[in-house]
Design a protein around this motif. Structure first.
Motif, PDB file in Angstrom:
ATOM      1  N   ALA A 551       1.396 -24.341  37.565  1.00  0.00           N
ATOM      2  CA  ALA A 551       2.786 -24.735  37.826  1.00  0.00           C
ATOM      3  C   ALA A 551       3.343 -25.554  36.667  1.00  0.00           C
ATOM      4  CB  ALA A 551       2.865 -25.520  39.126  1.00  0.00           C
ATOM      5  N   SER A 552       2.497 -26.382  36.061  1.00  0.00           N
ATOM      6  CA  SER A 552       2.983 -27.202  34.947  1.00  0.00           C
ATOM      7  C   SER A 552       3.320 -26.334  33.739  1.00  0.00           C
ATOM      8  CB  SER A 552       1.946 -28.263  34.583  1.00  0.00           C
ATOM      9  OG  SER A 552       0.709 -27.660  34.244  1.00  0.00           O
ATOM     10  N   VAL A 553       2.495 -25.349  33.448  1.00  0.00           N
ATOM     11  CA  VAL A 553       2.795 -24.444  32.330  1.00  0.00           C
ATOM     12  C   VAL A 553       4.063 -23.641  32.629  1.00  0.00           C
ATOM     13  CG1 VAL A 553       1.988 -22.404  31.086  1.00  0.00           C
ATOM     14  CG2 VAL A 553       0.402 -24.270  31.564  1.00  0.00           C
ATOM     15  N   ALA A 554       4.195 -23.155  33.861  1.00  0.00           N
ATOM     16  CA  ALA A 554       5.389 -22.396  34.237  1.00  0.00           C
ATOM     17  C   ALA A 554       6.638 -23.256  34.131  1.00  0.00           C
ATOM     18  CB  ALA A 554       5.234 -21.861  35.654  1.00  0.00           C
ATOM     19  N   ALA A 555       6.527 -24.512  34.550  1.00  0.00           N
ATOM     20  CA  ALA A 555       7.676 -25.411  34.474  1.00  0.00           C
ATOM     21  C   ALA A 555       8.133 -25.582  33.029  1.00  0.00           C
ATOM     22  CB  ALA A 555       7.308 -26.762  35.081  1.00  0.00           C
ATOM     23  N   SER A 556       7.170 -25.735  32.133  1.00  0.00           N
ATOM     24  CA  SER A 556       7.510 -25.907  30.720  1.00  0.00           C
ATOM     25  C   SER A 556       8.156 -24.646  30.163  1.00  0.00           C
ATOM     26  CB  SER A 556       6.235 -26.248  29.942  1.00  0.00           C
ATOM     27  OG  SER A 556       6.493 -26.294  28.558  1.00  0.00           O
TER      28      SER A 556
END
Length: 630
Positions: A551-556
């Motif tokens: 989720a953190s990579v997708a958010a970025s």
């Protein structure tokens, strides 16, 4: 003795099922049965069992198989081993060049099928359309699935299976011709829609669907059906429709009176003919490799619920996973338990728009009541009429490619003796659902078996490593594998490795080679349309990363906060466009990893490249370029 080959291989003696468990024994018996009363040469049997790589002990091993068959099936001519209704004993005779199994003609279902087919054609030649339709229906009831569906066929049986399948298709076409001549165009629309979906380049089925739609007063739908047929022929074969299909199109445009339904002055149809029931199921031509566990799960759920409530089985899976094929095959397995009728509807149109339950109910009520049935004008009255019919009957309802529960609910039968089988890309949750069956990707060995079923063992043996790489590249999705196999069928001089290199960009990809994203582009677009615009936009961008994302990579990547990114990723998982591959960390959301299957990465790249020119998905312009990597 009675032997069935049109579906799962079965042998009965005195009503006891005695199918050999060893695969090679089944092959030998099937080959002898299909050539009953003729000598099958030793070289044919050896080629069937081992193709071009027989062991040194092939002749001795074959003799051992024959000995075991004689013991298992009492084929030595001793009393008590009945061949058919006459009580003649079956014999497995040895000749100088091979073996011959003697059977009564009607002891083999393929012989009964061929006899009824010839009878039906003779009745058609005499213009006896009512008798033609009934006789050919009886012939088609012999089929319980693809021929030799649980026999590992070699080259000899494979050729027989192809011949039988082509004969079955011709009988289906002849039976539909008879029904059209009898004015049953309303009843045929559902069946023909399913046939065309499975065989979009079969111009015979396409022409009959166009004619049935036109005669049902749906001229615009008939014209749209022609356009879809033309697109399918162009995309898959690079051809224009045949002169006959083009002439039919011109006749529809001109409202040619020659297309009008035949006058049936001597026939008045007010409902299903006596002793018959509506059957809208498309033919079962599926290859259900590695689906036995899921089929058993669905069968047990139906058996457990029967008599207590209406069993509702929902099959879910990724685009191209074979969930529609699974549902159809399962429906054919249980259809005999629902003698009052089998209804079928596709709930998503080819352009991706959901089919209205209002329209589906019209088709169902026409199938139930016949072409002269009075169809209620309001949705409420249609639902009431439909439920009243199902309430005290044993009927099976198959709903393919469902969008959501609101679409499904009016179409469910209410009778406890009925059942519903539904396919959906989207995960559905509702108390009425008896069992949700997830249709997974094929294992590497299952993928190889699928390729083998299309291309044969010899083609696999020439490039086994390349075949394994292709299965891996397709992520085990049956649709992607079948589409790839079709490419190799059209290019018999290609190795699997060459196709893999083209797909990976290591060699130039010929124009239009898998231009529909392994056959998954249309179904993926239909699925994406069910998602919010932001998630539609996220799919190609995240798939372009070509690696599991958190989720953190997708958010970025998307420029949103992690809560929004997680929501979009979970929506993609709910619609089987992504899958969770790492749940380490005890459920902490930032430890989840979401993976995109390789064929869907290919589709994502197509969406990115086409978005500036096309309005496939809400006019988003993704502005990305994706090429598939190993």
């Amino acid at each position: 003795m009675r032997t069935n080959i049109l579906g799962p291989f079965e042998v009965f003696q005195n009503d006891d099922r005695v199918v050999p468990s060893a695969p090679k024994l089944r092959q030998v018996f099937a080959l002898l049965a299909v050539h009953a009363n003729s000598v099958v040469r030793n070289d044919q049997l050896i080629e069937e069992l081992w193709e071009d790589r027989p062991p040194l002990s092939a002749t001795t091993t074959l003799q051992t198989y024959v000995y075991q068959l004689r013991k298992l099936h009492r084929l030595g001519g001793r009393p008590g081993a009945a061949s058919g209704d006459t009580g003649e004993p079956p014999l497995l005779r040895t000749s100088p060049s091979g073996y011959m199994l003697t059977l009564e003609p009607d002891a083999l279902d393929a012989n009964r099928f061929a006899r009824l087919s010839d009878q039906g054609r003779a009745q058609a030649d005499a213009g006896e359309w009512d008798r033609t339709a009934e006789t050919l229906r009886d012939a088609l009831r012999m089929w319980r699935g693809p021929a030799f569906s649980d026999v590992g066929v070699g080259p000899v049986l494979h050729a027989t299976a192809i011949w039988l399948e082509e004969l079955r298709k011709s009988v289906v076409e002849q039976r539909i011709t008879a029904d059209l001549a009898l004015g049953r165009h309303h009843e045929l629309i559902g069946e023909l829609t399913g046939l065309v979906a499975h065989e979009p380049i079969n111009e015979g089925f396409q022409a009959k669907l166009i004619l049935a739609l036109y005669r049902s007063g749906r001229r615009s739908d008939a014209l749209r059906a022609y356009q879809r047929a033309r697109e399918a022929l162009s995309d898959e074969l690079g051809l224009e429709p045949s002169p006959q299909l083009q002439a039919l199109h011109r006749s529809v445009l001109a409202a040619d009176p020659k297309l009008d339904p035949p006058q049936q002055s001597a026939i008045v149809v007010t409902g299903p003919p006596p002793g018959r029931s509506p059957n809208q199921l498309p033919p079962d031509v599926s290859n259900t490799i590695e689906r036995s566990a899921e089929l058993t799960m669905a069968q047990q759920a139906v058996a457990r619920t029967a008599g207590l409530a209406t069993p509702v089985i929902v099959a879910v899976g990724a685009p191209g996973s074979g969930k529609s094929t699974f549902c159809l095959h399962f429906a054919h397995r249980i259809r005999r338990d629902y003698p009052d009728g089998q209804l079928f509807a596709e709930l998503t149109r080819p352009d991706g728009t959901p089919m209205s339950p209002f329209t589906v109910l019209e088709n169902f009520l026409l199938a139930i009541g016949g072409p002269d049935a009075e169809i209620p004008a309001s949705m409420e009255d249609r639902v009431s009429t439909y439920r009243k019919w199902t309430d005290d009957r044993k009927a099976l309802v198959v709903l393919d490619d469902a969008v959501g529960w609101d679409q499904i609910r009016p179409l469910l039968p209410t009778g406890e003796a009925c059942a519903a089988v539904i396919s959906s890309t989207r995960r559905l949750v509702h108390p009425s659902i008896t069992k949700i069956v997830t249709v997974p990707s094929l294992s590497p060995s299952g993928g190889l078996r699928l390729l083998m079923s299309v291309l044969g063992r010899r083609r696999i043996a020439r490039d086994t490593e390349g075949a394994r790489e292709l299965v891996d590249l397709c992520d085990g999705l049956p649709r992607a594998l079948r589409t790839s196999a079709m490419v190799l069928e059209m290019r018999p001089h290609w190795s699997f490795g060459r196709l893999v290199s083209c797909l990976r960009g290591e060699l130039p990809r010929p124009r239009n080679l898998l231009s529909d994203g392994f056959g998954l582009y249309p179904s993926t677009c239909r699925t994406l349309r069910l998602l919010p615009p932001a998630t539609q936009h996220a799919f190609p961008r995240l798939a372009a990363l070509q690696q599991p994302v958190s989720a953190s990579v997708a958010a970025s990547e998307l420029g949103v906060d992690e809560d929004q990114a997680e929501l979009m990723l979970e929506e993609l998982v709910d619609h089987h466009l992504a899958e969770v591959v790492d749940t380490a960390g005890g459920g902490a959301f930032d430890q989840f990893r979401y993976r995109f299957r390789r064929p869907l990465i290919e589709v994502a790249g197509m969406l990115a490249r086409r978005a500036p020119q096309h309005d496939d998905l809400d006019e988003h312009q993704f502005g990305l370029s994706v090429s598939i990597r190993p």
